[in-house]
Design an enzyme around this catalytic site. Structure first.
Site, PDB file in Angstrom:
ATOM      1  N   ALA A  14      42.738  49.206  36.655  1.00 28.89           N
ATOM      2  CA  ALA A  14      42.383  50.502  37.245  1.00 28.89           C
ATOM      3  C   ALA A  14      42.901  50.709  38.661  1.00 28.89           C
ATOM      4  CB  ALA A  14      40.861  50.670  37.215  1.00 28.89           C
ATOM      5  N   GLY A  16      45.192  48.656  42.292  1.00 26.64           N
ATOM      6  CA  GLY A  16      45.906  47.517  42.869  1.00 26.64           C
ATOM      7  C   GLY A  16      47.084  47.046  42.016  1.00 26.64           C
ATOM      8  N   ILE A  17      47.213  45.725  41.904  1.00 27.21           N
ATOM      9  CA  ILE A  17      48.348  45.124  41.190  1.00 27.21           C
ATOM     10  C   ILE A  17      48.321  45.512  39.713  1.00 27.21           C
ATOM     11  CG2 ILE A  17      49.380  42.917  40.485  1.00 27.21           C
ATOM     12  CD1 ILE A  17      48.295  41.719  43.150  1.00 27.21           C
ATOM     13  N   GLY A  18      47.133  45.542  39.110  1.00 29.43           N
ATOM     14  CA  GLY A  18      47.010  45.896  37.684  1.00 29.43           C
ATOM     15  C   GLY A  18      47.506  47.307  37.399  1.00 29.43           C
ATOM     16  N   TYR A 151      38.145  30.292  45.315  1.00 26.67           N
ATOM     17  CA  TYR A 151      39.262  31.156  44.879  1.00 26.67           C
ATOM     18  C   TYR A 151      40.510  30.293  44.657  1.00 26.67           C
ATOM     19  CZ  TYR A 151      42.692  35.004  45.044  1.00 26.67           C
ATOM     20  OH  TYR A 151      43.707  35.897  44.741  1.00 26.67           O
ATOM     21  N   ALA A 153      40.639  27.124  43.922  1.00 23.46           N
ATOM     22  CA  ALA A 153      40.454  26.302  42.708  1.00 23.46           C
ATOM     23  C   ALA A 153      40.732  27.128  41.456  1.00 23.46           C
ATOM     24  CB  ALA A 153      39.040  25.742  42.674  1.00 23.46           C
TER      25      ALA A 153
HETATM   26  N1  NAI Z   1      45.790  41.262  46.926  1.00 23.83           N
HETATM   27  C1  NAI Z   1      46.347  40.068  47.102  1.00 23.83           C
HETATM   28  O1  NAI Z   1      46.752  39.703  48.230  1.00 23.83           O
HETATM   29  C2  NAI Z   1      46.547  39.149  45.949  1.00 23.83           C
HETATM   30  C3  NAI Z   1      45.892  39.306  44.735  1.00 23.83           C
HETATM   31  N2  NAI Z   1      46.113  38.419  43.720  1.00 23.83           N
HETATM   32  C4  NAI Z   1      45.449  38.554  42.436  1.00 23.83           C
HETATM   33  O2  NAI Z   1      45.854  39.770  41.829  1.00 23.83           O
HETATM   34  C5  NAI Z   1      44.869  40.216  40.918  1.00 23.83           C
HETATM   35  C6  NAI Z   1      44.586  41.687  41.185  1.00 23.83           C
HETATM   36  O3  NAI Z   1      44.077  41.789  42.497  1.00 23.83           O
HETATM   37  P1  NAI Z   1      44.221  43.088  43.410  1.00 23.83           P
HETATM   38  O4  NAI Z   1      44.971  44.140  42.698  1.00 23.83           O
HETATM   39  O5  NAI Z   1      44.656  42.632  44.738  1.00 23.83           O
HETATM   40  O6  NAI Z   1      42.670  43.455  43.535  1.00 23.83           O
HETATM   41  P2  NAI Z   1      41.870  44.821  43.415  1.00 23.83           P
HETATM   42  O7  NAI Z   1      40.499  44.467  43.873  1.00 23.83           O
HETATM   43  O8  NAI Z   1      42.600  45.921  44.067  1.00 23.83           O
HETATM   44  O9  NAI Z   1      41.859  45.104  41.833  1.00 23.83           O
HETATM   45  C7  NAI Z   1      41.183  44.280  40.945  1.00 23.83           C
HETATM   46  C8  NAI Z   1      40.811  45.075  39.706  1.00 23.83           C
HETATM   47  O10 NAI Z   1      40.154  44.184  38.812  1.00 23.83           O
HETATM   48  C9  NAI Z   1      38.977  44.800  38.328  1.00 23.83           C
HETATM   49  N3  NAI Z   1      37.978  43.792  37.977  1.00 23.83           N
HETATM   50  C10 NAI Z   1      37.313  42.957  38.809  1.00 23.83           C
HETATM   51  N4  NAI Z   1      36.431  42.232  38.121  1.00 23.83           N
HETATM   52  C11 NAI Z   1      36.539  42.602  36.822  1.00 23.83           C
HETATM   53  C12 NAI Z   1      35.895  42.210  35.628  1.00 23.83           C
HETATM   54  N5  NAI Z   1      34.903  41.317  35.638  1.00 23.83           N
HETATM   55  N6  NAI Z   1      36.275  42.779  34.467  1.00 23.83           N
HETATM   56  C13 NAI Z   1      37.257  43.711  34.434  1.00 23.83           C
HETATM   57  N7  NAI Z   1      37.880  44.152  35.537  1.00 23.83           N
HETATM   58  C14 NAI Z   1      37.533  43.593  36.721  1.00 23.83           C
HETATM   59  C15 NAI Z   1      38.500  45.688  39.469  1.00 23.83           C
HETATM   60  O11 NAI Z   1      37.608  46.710  39.016  1.00 23.83           O
HETATM   61  C16 NAI Z   1      39.818  46.214  39.991  1.00 23.83           C
HETATM   62  O12 NAI Z   1      40.195  47.400  39.338  1.00 23.83           O
HETATM   63  C17 NAI Z   1      43.667  39.301  41.120  1.00 23.83           C
HETATM   64  O13 NAI Z   1      43.648  38.325  40.100  1.00 23.83           O
HETATM   65  C18 NAI Z   1      43.945  38.644  42.464  1.00 23.83           C
HETATM   66  O14 NAI Z   1      43.322  37.405  42.584  1.00 23.83           O
HETATM   67  C19 NAI Z   1      47.008  37.390  43.835  1.00 23.83           C
HETATM   68  C20 NAI Z   1      47.675  37.189  44.999  1.00 23.83           C
HETATM   69  C21 NAI Z   1      47.505  38.044  46.136  1.00 23.83           C
HETATM   70  C1  LIG Z   2      48.955  32.163  51.016  1.00 17.36           C
HETATM   71  C2  LIG Z   2      48.102  32.756  49.972  1.00 17.36           C
HETATM   72  C3  LIG Z   2      48.198  34.199  49.787  1.00 17.36           C
HETATM   73  C4  LIG Z   2      47.407  34.577  48.579  1.00 17.36           C
HETATM   74  C5  LIG Z   2      46.665  35.831  48.734  1.00 17.36           C
HETATM   75  C6  LIG Z   2      45.523  35.930  47.822  1.00 17.36           C
HETATM   76  O1  LIG Z   2      45.540  35.564  46.659  1.00 17.36           O
HETATM   77  C7  LIG Z   2      44.303  36.494  48.434  1.00 17.36           C
HETATM   78  C8  LIG Z   2      43.836  35.546  49.460  1.00 17.36           C
HETATM   79  C9  LIG Z   2      43.202  36.175  50.638  1.00 17.36           C
HETATM   80  C10 LIG Z   2      43.446  35.865  51.924  1.00 17.36           C
HETATM   81  C11 LIG Z   2      44.420  34.920  52.317  1.00 17.36           C
HETATM   82  C12 LIG Z   2      44.813  34.721  53.569  1.00 17.36           C
HETATM   83  C13 LIG Z   2      45.771  33.708  53.911  1.00 17.36           C
HETATM   84  C14 LIG Z   2      46.428  33.653  55.048  1.00 17.36           C
HETATM   85  C15 LIG Z   2      47.372  32.587  55.555  1.00 17.36           C
HETATM   86  O2  LIG Z   2      46.976  31.321  55.308  1.00 17.36           O
HETATM   87  C16 LIG Z   2      48.843  32.865  55.436  1.00 17.36           C
HETATM   88  O3  LIG Z   2      49.548  31.719  55.693  1.00 17.36           O
HETATM   89  C17 LIG Z   2      49.339  33.594  54.228  1.00 17.36           C
HETATM   90  C18 LIG Z   2      50.846  33.669  54.180  1.00 17.36           C
HETATM   91  C19 LIG Z   2      51.418  34.429  53.050  1.00 17.36           C
HETATM   92  C20 LIG Z   2      52.945  34.418  53.085  1.00 17.36           C
HETATM   93  O4  LIG Z   2      53.520  33.878  54.017  1.00 17.36           O
HETATM   94  O5  LIG Z   2      53.550  34.940  52.176  1.00 17.36           O
END
Ligand code: NAI
Ligand SMILES: CCCCCC(=O)CC\C=C/C=C/C=C/[C@@H](O)[C@@H](O)CCCC(=O)O
Length: 257
Positions: A14, A16-18, A151, A153
């Site tokens: 709904a 972000g990345i999805g 997270y 882990a």
């Molecule tokens: N934003 C970031 O910096 C990063 C995000 N990720 C991963 O990307 C994925 C998407 O994250 P974002 O788009 O950033 O987050 P977001 O918070 O913008 O979107 C997450 C979506 O997942 C849905 N969601 C959450 N729990 C749910 C559940 N129990 N059942 C069904 N839907 C659920 C939410 O309603 C939301 O629409 C996650 O797995 C996150 O860990 C990975 C690396 C970096």
């Molecule tokens: C380095 C991990 C990024 C992953 C992002 C997520 O999955 C969400 C985590 C939320 C906060 C993370 C903050 C981390 C900050 C720093 O340690 C920094 O070094 C991140 C650098 C990312 C890069 O250089 O691409």
């Protein structure tokens, strides 16, 4: 793998990345079932997508991936509407060190649950037509993030599960490829609401937010573009693709003999 006519299921679709993954799959001719626990966002995105791609190309299914029953119902509805499932993107995730058991439940247990349920329909050994499963891990699946150990882990777990499933699939002939995408910081709501989600590590919030504010962040479309490569390139199986602002890199790991 050409996407025209293929059927995809995307969790956490709904926003972000999805959402970016969903839009890119649609632009490339796939039909998409959007699964999300946020009904309001899901329904309003469906209205936007109807105008851009036509009503018949998407389904929004209100689904909490923690619930086996709701995933089962979502797969049944997808099969009933589109007839098959070729692509699964396990993308739903949260970052909440306070509610750490919920973080494990959504980020890791639900990836396993949804994958196993998809296998029932996709596995060539049991009458399915094969396909590809891509899991959204994180750079936190490749190295430690001190502000969020749980997270970290879960994302290490997603990378390991993906790679082991790829090996199992190859050994048994499931006809399904498994890959993980490992993005760095991405501009989404997850990062903007970080401060009150760190639980016992909240003393690291200020430092983390300063790092985030100073770093260049990825756009969701850059992540979706890399994910599309893992979906379409049939040579990619068991990969963990790191995506950062300065480029992408297929990770290497120790080999067990
Ligand atoms: N934003 C970031 O910096 C990063 C995000 N990720 C991963 O990307 C994925 C998407 O994250 P974002 O788009 O950033 O987050 P977001 O918070 O913008 O979107 C997450 C979506 O997942 C849905 N969601 C959450 N729990 C749910 C559940 N129990 N059942 C069904 N839907 C659920 C939410 O309603 C939301 O629409 C996650 O797995 C996150 O860990 C990975 C690396 C970096
Ligand atoms: C380095 C991990 C990024 C992953 C992002 C997520 O999955 C969400 C985590 C939320 C906060 C993370 C903050 C981390 C900050 C720093 O340690 C920094 O070094 C991140 C650098 C990312 C890069 O250089 O691409």
């Amino acid at each position: 793998m050409a996407l025209n006519g293929k059927i995809a299921v995307v969790t956490g679709a709904a926003q972000g990345i999805g959402r970016a993954i969903t839009e890119l799959l649609l632009q490339n001719g796939a039909k998409v079932a959007l699964l999300d626990a946020n009904k309001t966002n899901g329904e309003s995105l469906k209205e936007v997508l109807d105008k851009l791609f036509g009503e018949q190309t998407t389904l929004f299914l209100h689904c909490n991936v923690e619930s086996e029953e709701q995933i089962k119902a979502a797969f049944q509805k997808t099969l009933g509407t589109f007839g098959r499932i070729d692509i699964l993107c396990n993308n739903a995730g949260i970052l909440n060190e306070e509610e750490w058991e919920k973080t494990i439940s959504i980020n890791l247990a639900a990836v396993v649950r949804t994958t196993y349920m998809a296998l029932e329909h996709m596995n060539k050994m049991t009458g399915g037509q094969g396909g590809v499963i891509v899991n959204t891990a994180s750079m936190a699946g490749l190295g430690p993030l001190k502000c969020c150990p749980v997270y970290t882990a879960t994302k290490h777990g997603v990378v390991g599960f993906t790679r082991a499933m790829a090996a199992a699939s190859t050994a048994a002939g499931y006809g399904i490829r498994f890959n993980a995408i490992c993005p760095g910081l991405v501009k989404t709501e997850m990062l903007s609401s970080l401060s009150n989600k760190l639980g016992q590590f909240s003393h690291l919030a200020e430092e983390t937010n300063t790092i985030i504010a100073d770093k260049k962040m990825l756009n969701v479309t850059e992540v979706a573009d890399c994910l599309l490569e893992l979906v379409t390139d049939e040579t990619k199986n068991g990969e963990a693709l790191q995506v950062r602002c300065n480029g992408k890199k297929y990770m290497t790991f120790p080999v067990f003999t």
